[in-house]
Scaffold this motif. Structure first.
Motif, PDB file in Angstrom:
ATOM      1  N   ASN A 125      -1.542  -7.298 -12.172  1.00  0.00           N
ATOM      2  CA  ASN A 125      -1.091  -6.169 -11.343  1.00  0.00           C
ATOM      3  C   ASN A 125       0.436  -6.159 -11.322  1.00  0.00           C
ATOM      4  OD1 ASN A 125      -0.458  -4.316  -9.349  1.00  0.00           O
ATOM      5  ND2 ASN A 125      -2.113  -4.935  -7.995  1.00  0.00           N
ATOM      6  N   PRO A 126       1.092  -5.054 -11.801  1.00  0.00           N
ATOM      7  CA  PRO A 126       2.570  -5.033 -11.806  1.00  0.00           C
ATOM      8  C   PRO A 126       3.188  -5.222 -10.429  1.00  0.00           C
ATOM      9  CG  PRO A 126       1.675  -3.240 -13.130  1.00  0.00           C
ATOM     10  CD  PRO A 126       0.531  -3.842 -12.386  1.00  0.00           C
ATOM     11  N   ALA A 127       2.448  -4.849  -9.373  1.00  0.00           N
ATOM     12  CA  ALA A 127       2.971  -5.012  -8.022  1.00  0.00           C
ATOM     13  C   ALA A 127       3.062  -6.472  -7.606  1.00  0.00           C
ATOM     14  CB  ALA A 127       2.105  -4.245  -7.022  1.00  0.00           C
ATOM     15  N   LEU A 128       2.463  -7.359  -8.388  1.00  0.00           N
ATOM     16  CA  LEU A 128       2.473  -8.784  -8.066  1.00  0.00           C
ATOM     17  C   LEU A 128       3.371  -9.572  -9.002  1.00  0.00           C
ATOM     18  CD1 LEU A 128      -1.326  -9.303  -7.297  1.00  0.00           C
ATOM     19  CD2 LEU A 128       0.558  -8.947  -5.689  1.00  0.00           C
ATOM     20  N   VAL A 129       4.331  -8.860  -9.626  1.00  0.00           N
ATOM     21  CA  VAL A 129       5.325  -9.505 -10.481  1.00  0.00           C
ATOM     22  C   VAL A 129       6.687  -9.344  -9.803  1.00  0.00           C
ATOM     23  CG1 VAL A 129       6.449  -9.535 -12.731  1.00  0.00           C
ATOM     24  CG2 VAL A 129       3.993  -9.050 -12.563  1.00  0.00           C
ATOM     25  N   PHE A 130       7.393 -10.447  -9.585  1.00  0.00           N
ATOM     26  CA  PHE A 130       8.665 -10.434  -8.863  1.00  0.00           C
ATOM     27  C   PHE A 130       9.767 -11.032  -9.741  1.00  0.00           C
ATOM     28  CE2 PHE A 130       5.149 -10.889  -5.935  1.00  0.00           C
ATOM     29  CZ  PHE A 130       5.377  -9.855  -5.028  1.00  0.00           C
ATOM     30  N   LYS A 131      10.777 -10.213 -10.047  1.00  0.00           N
ATOM     31  CA  LYS A 131      11.920 -10.696 -10.813  1.00  0.00           C
ATOM     32  C   LYS A 131      12.957 -11.253  -9.840  1.00  0.00           C
ATOM     33  CE  LYS A 131      11.307  -7.169 -14.390  1.00  0.00           C
ATOM     34  NZ  LYS A 131      11.937  -6.010 -15.088  1.00  0.00           N
ATOM     35  N   VAL A 132      13.348 -12.478 -10.045  1.00  0.00           N
ATOM     36  CA  VAL A 132      14.276 -13.156  -9.126  1.00  0.00           C
ATOM     37  C   VAL A 132      15.513 -13.600  -9.901  1.00  0.00           C
ATOM     38  CG1 VAL A 132      14.581 -15.045  -7.494  1.00  0.00           C
ATOM     39  CG2 VAL A 132      12.338 -13.939  -7.729  1.00  0.00           C
ATOM     40  N   ARG A 133      16.679 -13.291  -9.355  1.00  0.00           N
ATOM     41  CA  ARG A 133      17.941 -13.758  -9.943  1.00  0.00           C
ATOM     42  C   ARG A 133      18.636 -14.633  -8.917  1.00  0.00           C
ATOM     43  NH1 ARG A 133      21.554 -15.706 -12.791  1.00  0.00           N
ATOM     44  NH2 ARG A 133      23.022 -14.501 -14.045  1.00  0.00           N
ATOM     45  N   VAL A 134      18.898 -15.863  -9.284  1.00  0.00           N
ATOM     46  CA  VAL A 134      19.560 -16.813  -8.391  1.00  0.00           C
ATOM     47  C   VAL A 134      21.033 -16.910  -8.787  1.00  0.00           C
ATOM     48  CG1 VAL A 134      19.627 -19.174  -7.532  1.00  0.00           C
ATOM     49  CG2 VAL A 134      17.423 -18.102  -8.085  1.00  0.00           C
ATOM     50  N   TRP A 135      21.900 -16.611  -7.830  1.00  0.00           N
ATOM     51  CA  TRP A 135      23.347 -16.751  -8.039  1.00  0.00           C
ATOM     52  C   TRP A 135      23.828 -18.023  -7.355  1.00  0.00           C
ATOM     53  CZ3 TRP A 135      25.415 -13.636 -11.518  1.00  0.00           C
ATOM     54  CH2 TRP A 135      24.863 -12.376 -11.736  1.00  0.00           C
ATOM     55  N   PRO A 136      24.911 -18.622  -7.845  1.00  0.00           N
ATOM     56  CA  PRO A 136      25.368 -19.889  -7.244  1.00  0.00           C
ATOM     57  C   PRO A 136      25.861 -19.744  -5.812  1.00  0.00           C
ATOM     58  CG  PRO A 136      26.934 -19.124  -8.880  1.00  0.00           C
ATOM     59  CD  PRO A 136      25.714 -18.264  -9.023  1.00  0.00           C
ATOM     60  N   ASP A 137      26.404 -18.570  -5.463  1.00  0.00           N
ATOM     61  CA  ASP A 137      26.890 -18.355  -4.103  1.00  0.00           C
ATOM     62  C   ASP A 137      26.987 -16.859  -3.843  1.00  0.00           C
ATOM     63  OD1 ASP A 137      29.451 -17.483  -5.234  1.00  0.00           O
ATOM     64  OD2 ASP A 137      29.833 -19.623  -5.549  1.00  0.00           O
ATOM     65  N   LEU A 138      27.263 -16.519  -2.576  1.00  0.00           N
ATOM     66  CA  LEU A 138      27.309 -15.114  -2.176  1.00  0.00           C
ATOM     67  C   LEU A 138      28.462 -14.372  -2.843  1.00  0.00           C
ATOM     68  CD1 LEU A 138      26.028 -12.970  -0.361  1.00  0.00           C
ATOM     69  CD2 LEU A 138      27.552 -13.712   1.486  1.00  0.00           C
ATOM     70  N   ALA A 139      29.605 -15.026  -2.997  1.00  0.00           N
ATOM     71  CA  ALA A 139      30.762 -14.375  -3.618  1.00  0.00           C
ATOM     72  C   ALA A 139      30.455 -13.972  -5.054  1.00  0.00           C
ATOM     73  CB  ALA A 139      31.972 -15.295  -3.560  1.00  0.00           C
ATOM     74  N   THR A 140      29.778 -14.833  -5.772  1.00  0.00           N
ATOM     75  CA  THR A 140      29.414 -14.514  -7.156  1.00  0.00           C
ATOM     76  C   THR A 140      28.422 -13.366  -7.209  1.00  0.00           C
ATOM     77  OG1 THR A 140      29.738 -16.836  -7.752  1.00  0.00           O
ATOM     78  CG2 THR A 140      28.528 -15.467  -9.304  1.00  0.00           C
ATOM     79  N   ARG A 141      27.461 -13.378  -6.294  1.00  0.00           N
ATOM     80  CA  ARG A 141      26.490 -12.284  -6.261  1.00  0.00           C
ATOM     81  C   ARG A 141      27.176 -10.951  -5.980  1.00  0.00           C
ATOM     82  NH1 ARG A 141      21.936 -11.709  -1.660  1.00  0.00           N
ATOM     83  NH2 ARG A 141      23.731 -10.781  -0.616  1.00  0.00           N
ATOM     84  N   ASN A 142      28.091 -10.953  -5.011  1.00  0.00           N
ATOM     85  CA  ASN A 142      28.805  -9.713  -4.689  1.00  0.00           C
ATOM     86  C   ASN A 142      29.691  -9.260  -5.845  1.00  0.00           C
ATOM     87  OD1 ASN A 142      27.639  -9.636  -2.148  1.00  0.00           O
ATOM     88  ND2 ASN A 142      29.362 -10.667  -1.149  1.00  0.00           N
ATOM     89  N   ALA A 143      30.303 -10.212  -6.547  1.00  0.00           N
ATOM     90  CA  ALA A 143      31.189  -9.868  -7.656  1.00  0.00           C
ATOM     91  C   ALA A 143      30.434  -9.197  -8.792  1.00  0.00           C
ATOM     92  CB  ALA A 143      31.897 -11.120  -8.171  1.00  0.00           C
ATOM     93  N   HIS A 144      29.133  -9.442  -8.898  1.00  0.00           N
ATOM     94  CA  HIS A 144      28.326  -8.836  -9.960  1.00  0.00           C
ATOM     95  C   HIS A 144      27.542  -7.618  -9.461  1.00  0.00           C
ATOM     96  CE1 HIS A 144      29.132 -12.753 -11.826  1.00  0.00           C
ATOM     97  NE2 HIS A 144      28.841 -12.177 -12.978  1.00  0.00           N
TER      98      HIS A 144
END
Length: 273
Positions: A125-144
């Motif tokens: 079921n496509p609704a049961l597939v979750f793509k997760v991206r882990v960033w090293p910190d919040l600043a890096t996540r915001n920068a991208h």
């Protein structure tokens, strides 16, 4: 000079501020929407020591959480999908489950695709597939981030849009209030703003925004001012009917919409403040 010209000055300022704030709110909203369209395409972006609540329908041929098969978790278990409870769906009453994607403090940067399925090889079921991206910190996540405001400030653009819109509405309310005070002030001094201008066979006529009174008669003298109080020219009342005062002006080239016309009923001048 017309008393109370400060109302016009502050009304214009409030109007400009309201326009700028509401325009900025729209730009912030556009930034948020464009960021969403160009963004992670359904990817859940998290940082270490974080979690994200998820839910979905029950996989085929499962009745309990213990029947779930979860794929895509790294071997060290630093990124986990943890089903927590089963409940009845709100719309159709079918069985649903809720849980969380948990990121441990030592999780390393990377992308993961977590899926929930049954043990019998039924279609995923496509609704049961979750793509997760882990960033090293919040600043890096915001920068991208695909949002300009998030990249530059680290804040959610929807927060900017909401705050700016609220401030813009407040400034617009102040603008409206000052406009009412200005109109009331003019009416008190037998004055009104010019809101219509037309050319007739007898010359240029203007229509003013104040009510007729029993003391007002055609032929009475009037004076035209700028809202700031600058004297422009003289005028005479042409008619006073149905809540409108129509005047003929002596120098029409000087008069524009938004100027103020005053009729002298008792005193020759309006007191200044």
């Amino acid at each position: 000079m017309i008393a109370g010209a400060r109302f016009v000055l502050w009304q214009k300022r409030a109007g400009i501020v309201a326009m700028i704030l509401l325009a900025a709110a729209l730009l912030s909203l556009a930034d948020a929407l464009v960021g969403g369209l160009k963004g992670s395409q359904g990817t859940i972006e998290l940082v270490p020591d974080n979690h994200y609540l998820v839910s979905g329908p029950m996989p085929p041929r499962t009745e309990a959480i213990k029947d779930f098969v979860i794929d895509g978790q790294p071997a060290d278990g630093s990124v986990r999908l943890v089903p927590e409870a089963i409940y009845s769906g709100y719309w159709f009453g079918g069985a649903m489950w809720r849980g969380a994607i948990v990121i441990d403090p030592w999780a390393r940067e990377g992308s993961h695709v977590l899926s929930v399925k049954d043990a019998y090889g039924e279609k995923q079921n496509p609704a049961l597939v979750f793509k997760v991206r882990v960033w090293p910190d919040l600043a890096t996540r915001n920068a991208h981030s695909s949002s300009f405001l998030t990249r530059t400030t680290g804040r959610n653009p929807y927060h900017f849009a909401a705050i700016l819109a609220l401030c813009g509405l407040i400034a617009g309310g102040i603008n409206f209030l000052l406009g009412r005070l200005w109109a009331r002030h003019l009416a008190t001094h037998n004055c009104g703003e010019i809101y219509k201008r037309r050319q007739t066979a007898l010359g240029t006529e203007i229509t003013c925004e104040f009510r007729c009174s029993e003391a007002m008669r055609p032929g009475m003298a009037a004076t035209i001012y700028r809202p700031s109080g600058e004297l422009l020219c003289s005028a005479r009342v042409a008619s006073c009917d149905k809540g409108e005062v129509v005047m003929q002006v002596s120098q029409p080239e000087l008069v524009r919409l938004g100027d103020v016309a005053c009729v002298f009923l008792a005193t020759p001048e309006i007191s200044s403040s």
